[in-house]
Structure formats: C-alpha cells, structure tokens
Design an enzyme around this catalytic site. Structure first.
Site, PDB file in Angstrom:
ATOM      1  N   PRO A   1       0.823  -1.154   0.000  1.00  0.00           N
ATOM      2  CA  PRO A   1       0.000   0.000   0.000  1.00  0.00           C
ATOM      3  C   PRO A   1       0.886   1.243   0.000  1.00  0.00           C
ATOM      4  CG  PRO A   1      -0.400  -1.502   1.845  1.00  0.00           C
ATOM      5  CD  PRO A   1       0.638  -2.078   1.021  1.00  0.00           C
ATOM      6  N   GLU A   2       0.573   2.149  -0.845  1.00  0.00           N
ATOM      7  CA  GLU A   2       1.194   3.472  -0.774  1.00  0.00           C
ATOM      8  C   GLU A   2       0.255   4.335   0.066  1.00  0.00           C
ATOM      9  OE1 GLU A   2       2.647   4.903  -4.584  1.00  0.00           O
ATOM     10  OE2 GLU A   2       2.819   2.858  -5.309  1.00  0.00           O
TER      11      GLU A   2
END
Length: 275
Positions: A2-3
């Site tokens: 996940p960014e």
DNA sequence: CCTTGAACCTGCGGGC
DNA sequence: TGCCCGCAGGTTCAAG
C-alpha cells in the site's frame, strides 16, 4: 504495500470499528515480522482503549488510553482488517488483536516486510521512524518551493527523488510514475533539471493523483484489499503504471508507454508526452 | 551529504 | 503439467 492512498483507505475503514474499542487480547502467532515485536508489546496494548487512529506517511498510528502509540507499517503486502471472532486463521495471519464486542483485528502479511512498534505519545516526532520524514504531500506545507530546495542538489532521477521519504512521504512506485506522467516530466531526468514551473506542476500532480486514489479507495494489486474485504478501484485509472506497450492517452501518433528500471524498480512513462 | 545496490520474504504468472 | 525465473505496493543499511 500500500502506498499512501491505500494506508489512508485502511485507516478510514478501521476508524469506526476500532475507535473507543478496548483491547482484550493480543495473540502473536510468530515472534517477528520484519523486526521482532517489541518485548512489551502485549503488555502495553492489553486492557487499553483505542483513542484514535491516524496516518503519518505510510504508518498507521493508534493512540491508546495509556498515552502510548501503537505503530503499524504494512510493508509491501501487509493488511490490517477487522472481522468477527474466529479461531481459524489463514496463512500469514501473524497478529490477532481481540477487541470488545466480539471483534478481532487481524494483521496478515505474506512477505513480512511490515512491522509493528509501540512508543510513548510524546516520543512520536523524535522517534527513529519519524524524525527524518519529509512533508505530507496533502498538507499545505508541501509546496513547489519546498520541493525545489531538495531538487537543487540532487543529480539522481526525478522519479527516485520524489520517492525519497525524507523529501515527501507517501509517494511509492505506482504514484511516482502516475504523477510524473500527469506533470509531463520524463522520470529519467536529473532532479536538478526540473524547473520551477515544472515543480509547480509536479506538486499539483502528486496531490491530485493521491487524492483521486483515496477517493477511489486505493488500488488493488495482488493481495491488497480494504479492511472490509472490498477492493480499491484506482488501478482502473492507471495511465501508465503496468501498461508497457499500450498506447498513451496523450493521443499523439506512435505514443506508446515504456518501462525502464530505475534503482531496481520499474518505471512507466510515455517518452512522447513526458519531456 | 548524495547515490547506488543489495537485502529482507513469499507468491504468482509467463515461458519453455 | 511442471519447473525455473523474474518480478511485485517499501525501507534500511553499507559502501563508494
């Protein structure tokens, strides 16, 4: 991982379920993730209420009623999800946090690049993990001027530079490519060659790309899902990421998306519209 | 200081 | 069908 948008999505989804909840049990199904769990982890969490849940950079911060902060980083493949009480665990369910009202928070992470830590509340900004973090991209403090200061003395490619968490946090491999495409900047250019006008565009592009991704509930790639089991939709909006060989939507003749490797990571761009 | 490359770990998809 | 290789959202550390 996940960014930033994916972490923000997780935080928003967890918030209604966990704020105010009491931690009744902590089960660690292995002693380490990327790093060992802190020795006092169980002791600090158990019996406390979760006062708030927030995000800083790509970290999830849960403030507890004893003024400690429980920090979680999802690494590349981590997931933090809530579900009803179950005794059957999935592969890679590494930590199980039992809350009141028959709810469990599960940390699952196949690659185990994620980690958890605890720290005193007032220690947050000086803590090793947070002391060197750069600007939050969605804050007003992240401006073209602030960015230019860093770019001036960097010869490394602009794409690598905007992924440097000391400069601006939260921009990972996907959104770096997407933001540079939107700003029409060639990712291979040395950071110091980016003009002020381009920096203005780049800052706007980063903010816009991240906001749009948050709106769409993040991107779903491989095993990332929102904590309620749903998926994000932003991957349908990728203009360049993972689209090598496809036409760029700039519509220019022969404009095809290319992939190059920069510092071991794949970068996608259109050499026709990104200069 | 800046830059680069390797390391951490598992799973999946493509090519043969 | 099955095996081998390369690649995947991040960060940190060492060495040049």
């Amino acid at each position: 991982m996940p960014e930033l948008p994916e972490v923000e999505t997780v935080v928003r989804a967890l918030r209604p379920a966990v704020v105010g909840a009491r931690i009744e049990s902590v089960l660690l199904r292995r002693k380490d993730l990327r790093f060992p769990f802190p020795k006092s982890f169980k002791k600090i969490l158990e019996g406390q209420r979760i006062v708030s849940i927030d995000r800083r950079a790509k970290y999830i911060l849960m403030t507890l009623s004893n003024d400690y902060i429980w920090v979680t980083h999802l690494g590349m493949t981590g997931m933090l999800a809530v579900r009803g009480i179950e005794t059957k665990y999935a592969t890679h369910d590494h930590a199980v946090i039992g809350l009141d009202h028959n709810i469990q928070m599960i940390y699952n992470d196949p690659r185990r690049f994620g980690y958890m830590d605890v720290m005193a509340k007032d220690e947050l900004n000086t803590h090793k993990l947070f002391a060197h973090l750069g600007a939050e991209p969605l804050n007003k403090s992240f401006t073209a001027d602030a960015l230019m200061m860093f770019l001036a003395r960097r010869s490394s490619p602009i794409k690598t530079t905007i992924m440097d968490q000391k400069i601006v946090v939260g921009v990972g491999n996907i959104y770096a490519s997407e933001s540079l495409h939107m700003a029409k900047i060639d990712p291979r250019r040395p950071a110091h060659s980016v003009t002020r006008t381009e920096a203005v565009n780049l800052v706007a592009a980063i903010k816009h790309t991240l906001k749009q991704a948050i709106k769409a509930g993040g991107s779903t790639i491989q095993n990332f899902a929102t904590p309620d089991g749903g998926s994000g939709y932003f991957q349908h909006d990728f203009k360049v990421y993972d689209r090598a060989g496809l036409r760029c939507d700039c519509g220019k003749k022969h404009a095809v998306i290319e992939m190059v490797t920069q510092q071991g990571r794949s970068t996608y761009f259109c050499a026709t519209c990104q200069r």
